[in-house]
Design a protein around this motif. Structure first.
Motif, PDB file in Angstrom:
ATOM      1  N   TYR A 139       0.825  -1.213   0.000  1.00  0.00           N
ATOM      2  CA  TYR A 139       0.000   0.000   0.000  1.00  0.00           C
ATOM      3  C   TYR A 139       0.859   1.262   0.000  1.00  0.00           C
ATOM      4  N   LEU A 140       1.870   1.285   0.862  1.00  0.00           N
ATOM      5  CA  LEU A 140       2.722   2.467   0.975  1.00  0.00           C
ATOM      6  C   LEU A 140       3.529   2.682  -0.303  1.00  0.00           C
ATOM      7  N   ASP A 141       3.985   1.594  -0.923  1.00  0.00           N
ATOM      8  CA  ASP A 141       4.738   1.717  -2.175  1.00  0.00           C
ATOM      9  C   ASP A 141       3.867   2.310  -3.279  1.00  0.00           C
ATOM     10  N   THR A 142       2.596   1.924  -3.286  1.00  0.00           N
ATOM     11  CA  THR A 142       1.671   2.458  -4.285  1.00  0.00           C
ATOM     12  C   THR A 142       1.486   3.958  -4.102  1.00  0.00           C
ATOM     13  N   LEU A 143       1.334   4.386  -2.851  1.00  0.00           N
ATOM     14  CA  LEU A 143       1.176   5.811  -2.585  1.00  0.00           C
ATOM     15  C   LEU A 143       2.438   6.587  -2.950  1.00  0.00           C
ATOM     16  N   ARG A 144       3.585   6.000  -2.673  1.00  0.00           N
ATOM     17  CA  ARG A 144       4.846   6.684  -2.968  1.00  0.00           C
ATOM     18  C   ARG A 144       4.994   6.920  -4.474  1.00  0.00           C
ATOM     19  N   GLU A 145       4.491   5.999  -5.269  1.00  0.00           N
ATOM     20  CA  GLU A 145       4.553   6.149  -6.722  1.00  0.00           C
ATOM     21  C   GLU A 145       3.607   7.241  -7.216  1.00  0.00           C
ATOM     22  N   GLN A 146       2.509   7.434  -6.508  1.00  0.00           N
ATOM     23  CA  GLN A 146       1.493   8.379  -6.952  1.00  0.00           C
ATOM     24  C   GLN A 146       1.757   9.802  -6.487  1.00  0.00           C
ATOM     25  N   TYR A 147       2.368   9.954  -5.324  1.00  0.00           N
ATOM     26  CA  TYR A 147       2.555  11.274  -4.737  1.00  0.00           C
ATOM     27  C   TYR A 147       3.919  11.857  -5.078  1.00  0.00           C
ATOM     28  N   THR A 148       3.972  13.185  -5.105  1.00  0.00           N
ATOM     29  CA  THR A 148       5.265  13.857  -5.143  1.00  0.00           C
ATOM     30  C   THR A 148       5.895  13.731  -3.755  1.00  0.00           C
ATOM     31  N   GLU A 149       7.143  14.152  -3.650  1.00  0.00           N
ATOM     32  CA  GLU A 149       7.832  14.067  -2.361  1.00  0.00           C
ATOM     33  C   GLU A 149       7.107  14.886  -1.297  1.00  0.00           C
ATOM     34  N   LEU A 150       6.640  16.090  -1.684  1.00  0.00           N
ATOM     35  CA  LEU A 150       5.934  16.936  -0.729  1.00  0.00           C
ATOM     36  C   LEU A 150       4.589  16.337  -0.342  1.00  0.00           C
ATOM     37  N   PHE A 152       3.768  13.201  -0.374  1.00  0.00           N
ATOM     38  CA  PHE A 152       4.011  12.025   0.465  1.00  0.00           C
ATOM     39  C   PHE A 152       4.312  12.443   1.902  1.00  0.00           C
ATOM     40  N   SER A 153       5.095  13.515   2.061  1.00  0.00           N
ATOM     41  CA  SER A 153       5.417  14.000   3.407  1.00  0.00           C
ATOM     42  C   SER A 153       4.162  14.444   4.140  1.00  0.00           C
ATOM     43  N   GLN A 154       3.254  15.073   3.411  1.00  0.00           N
ATOM     44  CA  GLN A 154       2.041  15.570   4.053  1.00  0.00           C
ATOM     45  C   GLN A 154       1.040  14.457   4.310  1.00  0.00           C
ATOM     46  N   TYR A 155       0.728  13.676   3.286  1.00  0.00           N
ATOM     47  CA  TYR A 155      -0.356  12.714   3.391  1.00  0.00           C
ATOM     48  C   TYR A 155       0.037  11.393   4.044  1.00  0.00           C
ATOM     49  N   CYS A 156       1.314  11.056   4.019  1.00  0.00           N
ATOM     50  CA  CYS A 156       1.737   9.765   4.566  1.00  0.00           C
ATOM     51  C   CYS A 156       2.627   9.880   5.802  1.00  0.00           C
ATOM     52  N   GLU A 157       3.183  11.058   6.026  1.00  0.00           N
ATOM     53  CA  GLU A 157       4.074  11.226   7.171  1.00  0.00           C
ATOM     54  C   GLU A 157       3.575  12.267   8.161  1.00  0.00           C
ATOM     55  N   GLY A 158       2.424  12.873   7.865  1.00  0.00           N
ATOM     56  CA  GLY A 158       1.808  13.785   8.819  1.00  0.00           C
ATOM     57  C   GLY A 158       2.522  15.107   8.995  1.00  0.00           C
ATOM     58  N   GLU A 159       3.234  15.570   7.960  1.00  0.00           N
ATOM     59  CA  GLU A 159       3.956  16.831   8.063  1.00  0.00           C
ATOM     60  C   GLU A 159       3.116  17.970   7.485  1.00  0.00           C
ATOM     61  N   PHE A 160       3.224  19.143   8.106  1.00  0.00           N
ATOM     62  CA  PHE A 160       2.563  20.330   7.575  1.00  0.00           C
ATOM     63  C   PHE A 160       3.443  20.904   6.465  1.00  0.00           C
ATOM     64  N   ILE A 161       2.891  20.987   5.262  1.00  0.00           N
ATOM     65  CA  ILE A 161       3.662  21.369   4.085  1.00  0.00           C
ATOM     66  C   ILE A 161       2.928  22.468   3.324  1.00  0.00           C
ATOM     67  N   ALA A 162       3.697  23.418   2.754  1.00  0.00           N
ATOM     68  CA  ALA A 162       3.111  24.393   1.830  1.00  0.00           C
ATOM     69  C   ALA A 162       2.958  23.692   0.485  1.00  0.00           C
ATOM     70  N   MET A 163       1.749  23.214   0.209  1.00  0.00           N
ATOM     71  CA  MET A 163       1.554  22.317  -0.921  1.00  0.00           C
ATOM     72  C   MET A 163       1.636  22.979  -2.284  1.00  0.00           C
TER      73      MET A 163
END
Length: 363
Positions: A139-150, A152-163
């Motif tokens: 599941y996580l590998d699939t999300l990593r392929e779909q998301y940009t680095e930013l 992924f940081s926001q949606y999968c690692e819970g970081e506040f990011i200027a999207m």
């Protein structure tokens, strides 16, 4: 009290999942569809849960609650949070709590409440997607392929990011925010961004292989001479607190190259005004390309050669929140002044590729 962003989520997610979970656990409950409420527990131990939609915050009134949950809280308005906060007031509650559950969505009220303005009464718990043991390994590998680095940081690692794209993507609050105990252990430096409406000057210590910015001066509707007078007082105070004699010639100010020609005060240029206070003024003959200035700051963060003291709150906000606009340039949204100020100093002292540019120095 339970709040969802929409009425559809109340019906299809919140109440449905409550019902399913209670059945699985064998806990008795009764649903009150007309009131969007549910009575939970055996006789003598019952409590009632009311479900609300955040689409109508004005309807979150009248209840006295012991606790509340705001689901997907980053998607609701701050007014919803304020109304819920006013409802959690039951004097019989052993522990009154509000739980906000959400994926971060930029720097909104959720970030302000639990990060910027955090107190002893708030607590931030970050849970990464990888922490969930019930997800399939792919599941996580699939999300990593779909998301940009930013993303992924926001949606999968819970970081506040200027999207919109974080300009200073190498900045990490956990690494680069440090208190500076002795400002004068290095040479004092000032990064200056000239403006009339809002002028941001950041003060740091050059420790040789590191820069540590520990203070700032933000002025509104003042000219350069007025701002310089305030800076002079602040710098004198730093020397006084250290028990040292004030030596303006030891202080270097790194500024916008246009300051050599621009005049925000009377007939003298901005740099001439700064020199009149005894400071050494440093700048390029022409400002470096924006991307070079940004790159210099990011490289300094990456190599852990640049730090910010938590006292410099506006500077932290600028570095952490400034994003790119639709044209791919750093946004001009009020967060550019502090970022530009630190950029003038860093790009001069720590230029990319180790190049020492031709500069204008007033000795």
């Amino acid at each position: 009290m339970w709040v969802e962003p929409t009425y559809q989520l109340v019906k299809r997610v919140a109440i449905a999942e409550w019902s399913q979970t209670l059945r699985q656990l064998g806990i008795p409950f009764e649903e009150h569809k007309a009131d969007n409420a549910m009575t939970v527990g055996p006789r003598g131990q019952q409590f009632k849960v009311y479900f609300y939609s955040a689409q109508h915050p004005e309807r979150i009134v009248g209840q006295t609650a012991s606790w509340a949950v705001i689901d997907e809280s980053a998607l609701v308005s701050e007014k919803v949070f304020a109304n819920v906060l006013a409802r959690v007031r039951d004097p019989k509650a052993k522990l009154s709590q509000i739980c906000c559950v959400s994926t971060p969505e930029g720097f909104n009220w959720l970030w302000k409440t639990f990060v910027k303005n955090a107190t002893s009464q708030t607590r931030l718990i970050k849970a990464k997607t990888s922490d969930n043991p019930f997800l399939p390994p792919e599941y996580l590998d699939t999300l990593r392929e779909q998301y940009t680095e930013l993303e992924f940081s926001q949606y999968c690692e819970g970081e506040f990011i200027a999207m919109s794209g974080s300009v200073y993507s190498r900045f990490d609050r956990n690494v680069h925010i440090k208190q500076l105990q002795s400002p004068l252990q290095g040479d004092l430096v000032v990064g200056a961004d000239f403006n009339i409406g809002k002028m941001a000057w950041v003060i740091g210590s050059n420790l040789g292989d590191k820069l540590h910015f520990f203070d700032e001066q933000i002025t509104h509707n003042r000219n350069t001479e007025e701002a310089a007078e305030l800076l002079d007082q602040k710098l004198r105070g730093i020397y006084f607190q250290a028990g040292l004699t004030y030596k303006p010639r030891e202080i270097r100010i790194y500024c916008d190259a246009s300051g050599a020609a621009r005049k925000t005060s009377a007939s003298r240029s901005d740099t001439a005004i700064l020199r009149s206070f005894g400071w050494r003024v440093m700048h390029h003959p022409a400002n470096p390309a924006i991307r070079d200035r940004v790159n210099a700051v990011n490289v300094a963060f990456l190599k852990q050669r640049l730090y910010i003291d938590p006292k410099a709150t506006y500077l932290m906000q600028c570095i952490e929140q400034q994003g790119y606009d639709q044209s791919g340039l750093p946004e001009k949204n009020g967060l550019d002044h502090g970022a530009d100020a630190i950029g003038y100093a860093v790009s001069y002292i720590m230029p990319v590729m180790g190049r020492k540019p031709t500069t204008r120095k007033y000795m």
